[in-house]
Design a protein around this motif. Structure first.
Motif, short mmCIF file in Angstrom:
data_model
loop_
_atom_site.label_atom_id
_atom_site.label_comp_id
_atom_site.label_asym_id
_atom_site.label_seq_id
_atom_site.Cartn_x
_atom_site.Cartn_y
_atom_site.Cartn_z
N ARG A 14 11.16 3.55 -49.37
CA ARG A 14 10.57 2.38 -50.01
C ARG A 14 11.68 1.45 -50.52
N HIS A 15 12.70 2.04 -51.11
CA HIS A 15 13.84 1.26 -51.61
C HIS A 15 14.54 0.53 -50.47
N LEU A 16 14.84 1.21 -49.39
CA LEU A 16 15.57 0.60 -48.28
C LEU A 16 14.74 -0.46 -47.56
N ALA A 17 13.42 -0.30 -47.60
CA ALA A 17 12.55 -1.29 -46.96
C ALA A 17 12.52 -2.60 -47.74
N ILE A 18 12.55 -2.49 -49.07
CA ILE A 18 12.45 -3.69 -49.90
C ILE A 18 13.83 -4.25 -50.25
N ASN A 19 14.89 -3.43 -50.03
CA ASN A 19 16.26 -3.86 -50.29
C ASN A 19 17.12 -3.63 -49.04
N PRO A 20 16.82 -4.32 -47.94
CA PRO A 20 17.58 -4.11 -46.70
C PRO A 20 19.01 -4.61 -46.83
N GLY A 21 19.91 -4.03 -46.03
CA GLY A 21 21.30 -4.45 -46.07
C GLY A 21 22.13 -3.67 -45.08
N PRO A 22 23.40 -4.02 -44.93
CA PRO A 22 24.28 -3.33 -43.99
C PRO A 22 24.57 -1.90 -44.42
N VAL A 23 24.95 -1.07 -43.44
CA VAL A 23 25.22 0.35 -43.74
C VAL A 23 26.44 0.52 -44.61
N SER A 24 27.28 -0.50 -44.69
CA SER A 24 28.48 -0.41 -45.52
C SER A 24 28.20 -0.67 -46.99
N ALA A 25 26.99 -1.14 -47.31
CA ALA A 25 26.64 -1.46 -48.69
C ALA A 25 26.40 -0.19 -49.49
N PRO A 26 26.70 -0.20 -50.80
CA PRO A 26 26.35 0.95 -51.64
C PRO A 26 24.88 1.28 -51.48
N LEU A 27 24.56 2.56 -51.48
CA LEU A 27 23.18 3.00 -51.23
C LEU A 27 22.21 2.34 -52.20
N PHE A 28 22.59 2.28 -53.46
CA PHE A 28 21.69 1.74 -54.48
C PHE A 28 22.07 0.29 -54.80
N SER A 29 21.74 -0.58 -53.87
CA SER A 29 21.96 -2.02 -54.02
C SER A 29 20.61 -2.71 -54.02
N VAL A 30 20.55 -3.84 -54.71
CA VAL A 30 19.29 -4.55 -54.88
C VAL A 30 19.36 -5.94 -54.25
N PHE A 31 18.33 -6.29 -53.51
CA PHE A 31 18.27 -7.60 -52.86
C PHE A 31 17.78 -8.64 -53.85
N SER A 32 18.52 -9.74 -53.93
CA SER A 32 18.14 -10.84 -54.81
C SER A 32 18.40 -12.15 -54.09
N GLY A 33 18.17 -13.25 -54.77
CA GLY A 33 18.37 -14.55 -54.16
C GLY A 33 19.81 -14.79 -53.74
N SER A 34 20.75 -14.16 -54.43
CA SER A 34 22.17 -14.33 -54.10
C SER A 34 22.68 -13.29 -53.10
N GLY A 35 21.79 -12.46 -52.61
CA GLY A 35 22.19 -11.44 -51.65
C GLY A 35 22.00 -10.03 -52.19
N LEU A 36 22.71 -9.10 -51.60
CA LEU A 36 22.60 -7.69 -51.99
C LEU A 36 23.64 -7.37 -53.04
#
Length: 319
Positions: free
Chosen positions: A209-231
């Motif tokens: 659920r987290h990864l679906a709503i907070n998509p990002g590259p595999v190099s990003a920290p696992l617990f990153s949050v998507f916002s208007g300014s990016g991940l």
């Protein structure tokens, strides 16, 4: 090359602590017109007394002394003050005065997590990420340094990324190559995470659920949050603040909980599930038996122990 290799002798976090301790000592000396180096018996004794007056824990005092020993010797001075009789007497007095009791945070429990579930709105990216973080922290016993960075602009190689998460038929595995005790690539950890279908506390559902709503590259920290300014990665400070809000809403004392509560709580629950202590030790990446101090035995567990002893005695000496 020599200076670079010497610099690598200490982990980055250790270097920061040493530097902070040296700055503290130098500031102390400047305010009292004391010569900081070479360190004298007088100056170190006065500094230790200052730390005690500041209500620092005994372990913290020893850490400061260790850093100053390093700085003193690294500057080319002979280390004589640490073996001075008066200094040794001072340390014994400090130990008696402060005691060695450690103030530990309360353990996170499955009951608290189950109750906390209702406080999350999983349509909010931060909530989805935090819930996944809560459950992964509980099931893996990972240290905070592996879960989230202190500074979002300076991310340690210890912090797990999305590439470190591999879903399997039975759940998922988290691959960890650097920890507090793994600093020279001498080994790696593969930490399994179970799927618990239909449960509020299913970490696999939380991660997906987290990864679906907070998509990002595999190099990003696992617990990153998507916002208007990016991940953006969740930081340790954000982890602390969010956790304190949750426990406060559950009418628990926020001063008793921290991100470390998940590591302690997960290990305690594993012990309560009769998981062999060797497995708990390996899962939590403890090099020594220090993990035993994390375990919080319930009154029921203590009762079972004494009743088992009583039953054994009755079988040995029947009435």
């Amino acid at each position: 090359m020599v200076s670079r290799l010497i610099h690598l002798a200490h982990a980055t976090s250790t270097q920061k602590n040493i530097a902070a301790h040296i700055r503290s000592y130098q500031t102390f000396c400047e305010l009292r017109a004391l010569q900081p180096f070479p360190i004298s018996v007088e100056s170190i004794c006065l500094y230790v007394a200052y730390l005690v007056a500041q209500k620092r824990a005994y372990g913290t005092v020893l850490n400061h002394i260790s850093s100053l020993k390093h700085a003193h010797q690294f500057a080319g001075y002979q280390l004589t003050w640490s073996s001075d009789y008066h200094f040794q007497l001072l340390l014994r007095g400090v130990k008696r005065f402060l005691g060695q009791a450690v103030s530990r945070k309360s353990a996170m429990t499955p009951s608290i997590l189950h109750a906390a579930f209702a406080l999350f709105d999983f349509s909010i990216p931060l909530h989805a990420a935090m819930w996944a973080l809560f459950l992964v922290a509980f099931f893996t016993f990972l240290r905070k340094s592996n879960l989230v960075p202190d500074n979002p602009r300076q991310i340690s190689p210890k912090v797990i990324t999305r590439a470190n998460l591999v879903f399997t038929s039975s759940g998922a595995n988290i691959h960890v190559s650097a920890t507090k005790t793994i600093q020279c690539q001498q080994r790696s950890l593969i930490l399994p995470i179970p799927a618990i279908p239909g449960s509020r506390l299913c970490p696999i559902l939380a991660l997906r659920r987290h990864l679906a709503i907070n998509p990002g590259p595999v190099s990003a920290p696992l617990f990153s949050v998507f916002s208007g300014s990016g991940l953006e990665p969740i930081t340790y400070k954000q982890f602390c603040v969010f956790l304190l809000r949750v426990v406060s809403k559950l009418n628990l004392d926020p001063l008793l909980y921290s991100p470390h509560s998940f590591r302690r709580g997960g290990a305690t629950f594993a012990f309560d599930c009769h998981i062999p202590s060797e497995i708990i030790k390996l899962q939590g990446d403890w090099k020594s038996d220090a993990y035993l101090v994390y375990l919080e035995l319930s009154q029921q567990q203590k009762q079972r122990a004494v009743h088992a002893m009583a039953n054994k005695l009755q079988s040995m000496f029947p009435a």
